[in-house]
Scaffold this motif. Sequence first.
Motif, PDB file in Angstrom:
ATOM      1  N   THR A 160       0.845  -1.201   0.000  1.00 11.59           N
ATOM      2  CA  THR A 160       0.000   0.000   0.000  1.00 11.59           C
ATOM      3  C   THR A 160       0.878   1.248   0.000  1.00 11.59           C
ATOM      4  OG1 THR A 160      -0.150   0.275   2.411  1.00 11.59           O
ATOM      5  CG2 THR A 160      -1.722  -1.245   1.383  1.00 11.59           C
ATOM      6  N   ASP A 161       2.120   1.091   0.405  1.00  9.64           N
ATOM      7  CA  ASP A 161       3.038   2.209   0.549  1.00  9.64           C
ATOM      8  C   ASP A 161       4.049   2.256  -0.603  1.00  9.64           C
ATOM      9  OD1 ASP A 161       3.525   4.392   2.124  1.00  9.64           O
ATOM     10  OD2 ASP A 161       5.071   3.402   3.320  1.00  9.64           O
ATOM     11  N   GLU A 203      -8.459   0.161   1.003  1.00  7.36           N
ATOM     12  CA  GLU A 203      -8.991  -1.173   0.699  1.00  7.36           C
ATOM     13  C   GLU A 203      -8.551  -2.182   1.765  1.00  7.36           C
ATOM     14  OE1 GLU A 203      -9.457  -1.083  -4.153  1.00  7.36           O
ATOM     15  OE2 GLU A 203      -7.438  -1.250  -3.324  1.00  7.36           O
ATOM     16  N   VAL A 204      -7.303  -2.088   2.192  1.00  3.87           N
ATOM     17  CA  VAL A 204      -6.831  -2.964   3.265  1.00  3.87           C
ATOM     18  C   VAL A 204      -7.643  -2.732   4.539  1.00  3.87           C
ATOM     19  CG1 VAL A 204      -4.895  -3.392   4.840  1.00  3.87           C
ATOM     20  CG2 VAL A 204      -4.503  -3.277   2.367  1.00  3.87           C
ATOM     21  N   ASP A 205      -7.866  -1.475   4.888  1.00  4.35           N
ATOM     22  CA  ASP A 205      -8.611  -1.167   6.113  1.00  4.35           C
ATOM     23  C   ASP A 205     -10.039  -1.704   6.042  1.00  4.35           C
ATOM     24  OD1 ASP A 205      -6.482  -0.007   7.394  1.00  4.35           O
ATOM     25  OD2 ASP A 205      -6.965   2.031   6.747  1.00  4.35           O
ATOM     26  N   SER A 206     -10.629  -1.669   4.842  1.00 11.11           N
ATOM     27  CA  SER A 206     -12.000  -2.180   4.714  1.00 11.11           C
ATOM     28  C   SER A 206     -12.050  -3.681   4.985  1.00 11.11           C
ATOM     29  CB  SER A 206     -12.557  -1.872   3.320  1.00 11.11           C
ATOM     30  OG  SER A 206     -11.978  -2.706   2.323  1.00 11.11           O
ATOM     31  N   VAL A 207     -10.989  -4.381   4.674  1.00 13.68           N
ATOM     32  CA  VAL A 207     -10.940  -5.827   4.935  1.00 13.68           C
ATOM     33  C   VAL A 207     -10.593  -6.103   6.395  1.00 13.68           C
ATOM     34  CG1 VAL A 207      -9.746  -7.973   4.328  1.00 13.68           C
ATOM     35  CG2 VAL A 207     -10.441  -6.382   2.526  1.00 13.68           C
ATOM     36  N   HIS A 216     -11.624 -12.353   1.854  1.00 14.16           N
ATOM     37  CA  HIS A 216     -11.399 -11.024   1.283  1.00 14.16           C
ATOM     38  C   HIS A 216      -9.908 -10.673   1.279  1.00 14.16           C
ATOM     39  CE1 HIS A 216     -15.747 -10.607   1.618  1.00 14.16           C
ATOM     40  NE2 HIS A 216     -15.637  -9.590   0.786  1.00 14.16           N
ATOM     41  N   LEU A 217      -9.190 -11.155   2.293  1.00 11.89           N
ATOM     42  CA  LEU A 217      -7.738 -10.947   2.300  1.00 11.89           C
ATOM     43  C   LEU A 217      -7.079 -11.806   1.210  1.00 11.89           C
ATOM     44  CD1 LEU A 217      -5.129  -9.798   3.571  1.00 11.89           C
ATOM     45  CD2 LEU A 217      -5.223 -11.660   5.241  1.00 11.89           C
ATOM     46  N   GLU A 218      -7.492 -13.066   1.121  1.00  8.69           N
ATOM     47  CA  GLU A 218      -6.913 -13.934   0.090  1.00  8.69           C
ATOM     48  C   GLU A 218      -7.250 -13.380  -1.293  1.00  8.69           C
ATOM     49  OE1 GLU A 218      -7.877 -18.105   0.482  1.00  8.69           O
ATOM     50  OE2 GLU A 218      -6.471 -18.681  -1.121  1.00  8.69           O
ATOM     51  N   GLY A 219      -8.476 -12.900  -1.454  1.00  8.48           N
ATOM     52  CA  GLY A 219      -8.762 -12.147  -2.679  1.00  8.48           C
ATOM     53  C   GLY A 219      -9.701 -12.787  -3.674  1.00  8.48           C
ATOM     54  N   TRP A 220     -10.351 -13.881  -3.300  1.00  9.77           N
ATOM     55  CA  TRP A 220     -11.315 -14.482  -4.232  1.00  9.77           C
ATOM     56  C   TRP A 220     -12.604 -13.685  -4.284  1.00  9.77           C
ATOM     57  CZ3 TRP A 220      -8.786 -17.555  -7.206  1.00  9.77           C
ATOM     58  CH2 TRP A 220      -7.741 -18.333  -6.701  1.00  9.77           C
ATOM     59  N   ARG A 221     -12.837 -12.861  -3.247  1.00 10.68           N
ATOM     60  CA  ARG A 221     -14.043 -12.036  -3.218  1.00 10.68           C
ATOM     61  C   ARG A 221     -13.683 -10.611  -2.860  1.00 10.68           C
ATOM     62  NH1 ARG A 221     -19.482 -14.422  -0.454  1.00 10.68           N
ATOM     63  NH2 ARG A 221     -20.081 -12.229  -0.597  1.00 10.68           N
TER      64      ARG A 221
END
Lengths: 275, 145
Positions: free
Chosen positions: A89-90, A155-159, A180-185
């Motif tokens: 993110t940075d 986006e990270v904070d939302s997860v 959501h972290l893994e990213g399939w959804r």
Amino acid sequence: MAVRKNQATLTSTEKRAFVNALLALKRSGRYDSFVTTHNEFITSDSDNGDRVGHRSPSFLPWHRRFLIQFEEALQSVDSSVTLPYWDWTDDRTAASSMWAPDFLGGTGRSLDGQVITGPFAASSGNWPINVRVDGRSFLRRSLGGGGRPLPTRAEVDSVLAMPTYDTAPWNSASDGFRNHLEGWRGVNLHNRVHVWIGGQMGTGVSPNDPVFWLHHCFIDKLWADWQRRHPDSGYLPTGGTPNVVDLHDTMRPWNDVSPQDMLDHTAHYTYDTAA
Amino acid sequence: MSDISRRRVLRGAAIAVAGVAMAAPAAIAAQSAVAGAGGSGHPTGHGDHTRPEAFDEVYRGRRIQGMPIPVEGRGHTGRTGHSPHMAHEGPGYAVFVDGEELHVMRNADSSWISVVNHYETFRTPRALARAAVDELQGAVLVPMA
Ligand SMILES: [Cu+2]
Ligand SMILES: [Cu+2]
């Protein structure tokens, strides 16, 4: 206690030590055994069958154990080394110092995607791709080539805000933090970063690119950050779930470690900062 | 069946399909419809799991083929999986690039991934095969060691 640091803060001495340990594991063949193991799991973990390393609740404890094993291998070469993490993110562009010739090297050339700078360039002769899905034996990257940018902090904070660890059906269709972290959804965090890098990182043999470890180290840190934010939310499921690793079940290939055993990373290492 | 022997069988299937050229699609379509009707027992049950029809085309100079195949491991129930190779049902569909099998998987939402594009989903096996050709840039798929 070993401290895992943000790669952006490493000194040139620390970078050199990490790279040299990677090259030593590669020379001995130990590195490639990690690539093989990862590919065996990722090609057999399935949404309607047994699933341990991916698309399932144990995605996070499985990779935590896998990274600890790899870090121990690095430390057998040089006891001062710990895994660095990449906060994408940075450090979100191909111009980041992470991709400089003194660390991971840069993106691939347009002709064939071949990485041509840094210690893992094929021309160095030190980084042959032996565990592969096609005939190409050189490291490839296409940083940002897929067009979609790296995930943002928002986006990270939302997860991280999601209170439930995981939900039925405990696979790539699940709601909850893990998927959501893994990213399939949803916004797609982990999977999207693999695709952003491209080359071997987009394939089943993704650990061929050393950035795999820095990416997964950040995923591991995000799990720890989530735990801190949700002290009352535990690993799920806790028992009796077909094809899925419950809290106290052991995980292949080790067969002596459960998700419960992996919940507290501070027994093994700490992170330089906590979100 | 080991991965290698399965792969040989699949290679045979590809050659067989190629050999019967235009006679095959109707039979394969019928088989596909039956497979779709019988495939409703999946615990995940999301999306449309009807197996796609076969395809056979040349894309950017590479021959790509896809076809329904018998599903592996029918009758497997629950957690016996101590070997990564025996625990999963295949997707009931095989994809080839120039006759070499491209390892593919189907997701619960009925989208597809392959060993070449493992972190990105595609709506059809044909789109998946084309993406693999783009990614391969002329390289040949090789069996895993
Ligand atoms: Cu993985
Ligand atoms: Cu990953």
